[in-house]
Scaffold this active site. Structure first.
Site, short mmCIF file in Angstrom:
data_model
loop_
_atom_site.label_atom_id
_atom_site.label_comp_id
_atom_site.label_asym_id
_atom_site.label_seq_id
_atom_site.Cartn_x
_atom_site.Cartn_y
_atom_site.Cartn_z
N HIS A 18 7.27 2.42 1.19
CA HIS A 18 5.84 2.74 1.13
C HIS A 18 5.03 1.48 0.91
CE1 HIS A 18 2.04 4.43 -0.40
NE2 HIS A 18 2.34 5.49 0.33
N HIS A 67 -2.14 4.20 6.38
CA HIS A 67 -3.12 5.03 5.68
C HIS A 67 -4.48 4.97 6.38
CE1 HIS A 67 -0.19 4.66 2.37
NE2 HIS A 67 -0.67 5.83 2.00
N HIS A 79 4.19 9.91 6.54
CA HIS A 79 4.68 10.39 5.26
C HIS A 79 5.67 11.54 5.42
CE1 HIS A 79 1.29 8.04 3.60
NE2 HIS A 79 2.00 8.02 2.50
N HIS A 101 -5.74 14.06 -2.31
CA HIS A 101 -4.59 13.15 -2.29
C HIS A 101 -4.83 11.92 -3.13
CE1 HIS A 101 -3.23 9.34 -0.24
NE2 HIS A 101 -2.06 9.83 -0.62
N HIS A 119 -3.27 10.70 -7.07
CA HIS A 119 -2.70 9.37 -7.30
C HIS A 119 -3.40 8.69 -8.50
CE1 HIS A 119 0.19 8.29 -4.16
NE2 HIS A 119 -0.53 9.02 -3.30
N PHE A 172 -1.07 1.57 -4.27
CA PHE A 172 -0.21 1.78 -3.11
C PHE A 172 1.09 0.99 -3.16
CE2 PHE A 172 -3.64 3.39 0.04
CZ PHE A 172 -3.28 4.70 -0.24
N HIS A 211 3.45 14.17 -2.55
CA HIS A 211 3.32 14.11 -1.09
C HIS A 211 3.99 15.28 -0.39
CE1 HIS A 211 0.98 10.81 0.57
NE2 HIS A 211 1.14 10.26 -0.61
#
Length: 580
Positions: A178, A199, A208, A329, A333, A349, A362
């Site tokens: 990732h 992204h 993903h 989303h 996070h 990230f 996810h």
């Protein structure tokens, strides 16, 4: 939950692209390259790797396509010709060249990053085929899974963490997958002037999905259970809006110390999380349900608004995120990660894959993709362009074999061999009501016209009047065209956590109450390890919103941009209304 009919046909038609190789990326005499014939022989998933190596013909007349590998810079994945002098010719995003992975550069300071996300190198790439589905893997809701399930899950993560550090299936190596794809460590295969970022574009969901697919298969192989499925953090349901208890036990391999310790159970996850978030569950819960309705129903009448903006070879990173990606989303996070500017682990990230809860988070995002496709009925669910379907990526499978996969094989999760536990969708019928019906605030506010204000820094609330090119539209008009509020020229530093909310014809200015029809949506991002100024945009659906407000006949609407986090680091280029 909406479902898709099962199909047991798993071998999809294989693409056979043409390409022109750039001589500097190959060794040997460039004049001989044109004499190579590429073999498109495919291997079955999981076949013996020794046999694969012996199958390669190392002669000048024939070269097995699986070994045109990394030295080609990923051009083997292009569906269109990419000429050496014309990198901007549109073609699908292709797999990166692992040999050119870098630590990345802070493009605002020109200093190298201090994190190495680069994967182990491999000697060969296999064209991946989805294996026949013998038995569906079952992904349970995290709050409903029992002790026996979590014992198995914990054992799998423990074994993954115990693998050798250079094994691509190792826990940290998987986290780095990732990190590498999301922190501009790769250049685009067909345009080295542009960086690769999956992204904030239409590849967010399929990339993903593949990532979780192989992660899940690795875990299953480690515990000898090919039916093992990841749990999904069911944060769109009131019963799943707290951090799942098994992830909070300090003696569990699922635990991560780098989380916000004020957000442990029974605190509710705020799906509109920011520094100005409410703390009372009585506000968070209705806000969350309204957020989900907006992301999954109101703002996604057009597929671009669910998936995000198109991203092909030559496109600069971050063209524009879809509703869920930039909303719930991102909120989950940021809410989960440490309460620091950089937000590790989940809130950044580069480090987010180091927290086991990332994969449960996810899995729910992936589940929402499946649900949204089911809700579409006969309406378009996916893009038909080759630029999306033929985009390809590289992953290591459960056998530590590097494989190449494509977007087109991700469209139906059942064909990939897994299903989700069905739970209620309380947000689906949660269409919000207005604070004020038929408000006249657009006529009385005294706000300036949008065209006289922008560009502007969002260091305070900005209110502008936006002209509607069309009004009093008929039902037929609305079915043909969605009215969209476009906020463009959004310039942000990718190293910062930022968020702003958008309201339309809001008289009361209650920015912490999102459960009303005046709330149109948001933009947000969590930090990346790299720092680069990007310019992006979002689109917000107005057709249903204006119906609910009773404002369909109004010539102008009052738009309020409300900074919630990092407003000093947000600039807005303009606002307009379009019909698509």
């Amino acid at each position: 939950m909406a479902t898709i009919p099962l199909s047991w046909s798993t071998h999809l038609s294989q693409r056979q692209p043409n390409f022109i190789a750039k001589p500097p990326r190959l060794t040997g005499d460039p004049s001989k390259f044109r004499h190579f014939a590429l073999s498109c022989n495919h291997t079955n998933h999981g076949r013996d790797q020794k046999h694969d190596r012996e199958n390669v013909e190392n002669i000048s007349g024939k070269l097995d396509r699986r070994n045109v590998l990394l030295g080609m810079g990923g051009l083997y994945g292009a569906a269109s010709l990419v000429l050496a002098d014309s990198p901007a010719i549109a073609s699908p995003i292709s797999s990166p060249d692992f040999t050119k992975c870098t630590r990345g550069t802070n493009l605002n300071t020109q200093k190298p990053l201090d994190v190495d996300c680069c994967p182990p190198l491999a000697s060969g790439i296999i064209e991946y085929k989805l294996p026949p589905v013998q038995k569906m893997r079952f992904r349970p809701a995290a709050q409903l899974a029992g002790k026996e399930y979590y014992a198995k899950f914990e054992k799998a993560i423990e074994l993954m963490k115990a693998l050798p550090a250079d094994d691509p299936r190792n826990f940290m190596q998987q986290a780095n997958v990732h990190c590498a794809y999301c922190n501009l460590t790769y250049e685009q295969a067909g345009d080295p002037k542009q960086k690769l970022q999956i992204h904030n574009c239409w590849h967010f969901y399929p990339w993903h999905r593949w990532y979780l697919y192989f992660y899940e298969r690795i875990l299953g192989k480690l515990i000898g259970d090919p039916t093992f499925g990841l749990p999904f953090w069911n944060w769109d349901h009131p019963g799943g809006m707290v951090m799942p208890e098994p992830f909070t036990k300090k003696d569990s391999p699922l635990y991560d110390a780098r989380r916000n310790q004020t957000h442990l159970p029974p605190v509710l996850l705020d799906l509109a999380y920011s520094a100005k978030s409410p703390t009372k569950p009585s506000k968070i819960l209705p806000n969350n349900l309204t957020v989900m309705y907006g992301e999954m129903v109101r703002n996604v009448k057009k597929i671009d608004d669910f998936y995000g903006e198109k991203y092909v070879t030559g496109t600069a990173p971050n063209p524009g995120p879809g509703t869920v990606e930039r909303g719930s989303h991102i909120a989950a996070h940021a809410w989960t990660g440490e309460a620091t500017p950089s937000g590790e682990d989940m809130g950044n990230f580069y480090s987010t894959g180091r927290d086991a809860i990332f994969y449960a988070h996810h899995a729910n995002v992936d589940r929402l993709w499946t649900i949204w496709r089911g809700l579409r009925g006969t309406k378009p669910k996916d893009y038909t362009e080759a630029d999306w379907l033929e985009a390809d990526f590289l992953f290591y499978d459960e056998n530590a074999q590097l494989v190449r996969v494509r977007v087109k094989d991700t469209l139906e999760n059942e064909k990939m061999g897994y299903v989700y536990q069905e739970v209620d969708l309380p947000w689906l019928q949660n269409r919000p009501t207005p604070r004020v019906k038929k408000s006249k605030v657009a006529a009385t506010s005294g706000a300036p016209a949008a065209e006289t204000v922008f560009p502007v820094k969002l260091d305070k609330v900005v209110k502008v009047l936006v002209t509607r090119p069309k009004k009093s539209r008929s039902k037929n008009d609305k079915e043909k065209e969605e009215e969209l509020l476009v906020i463009e020229g959004i310039e942000v530093d990718t190293a910062k956590f930022v968020r702003f909310d958008v309201f339309v014809n809001d008289e009361e200015d209650k920015a912490d109450e999102l459960d009303k029809a005046e709330y149109a949506g948001c933009f947000s991002q969590i930090p990346h390890k790299n720092s680069i100024n990007v310019t992006t945009r979002i689109r917000l659906g107005l057709t249903e919103l204006l119906e609910d407000l009773g404002s369909e006949d109004d010539e102008k609407v009052l738009v309020s941009l409300v900074p919630k986090d990092g407003g000093d680091d947000i600039s807005i280029g303009g606002i307009k209304i379009i019909y698509v």
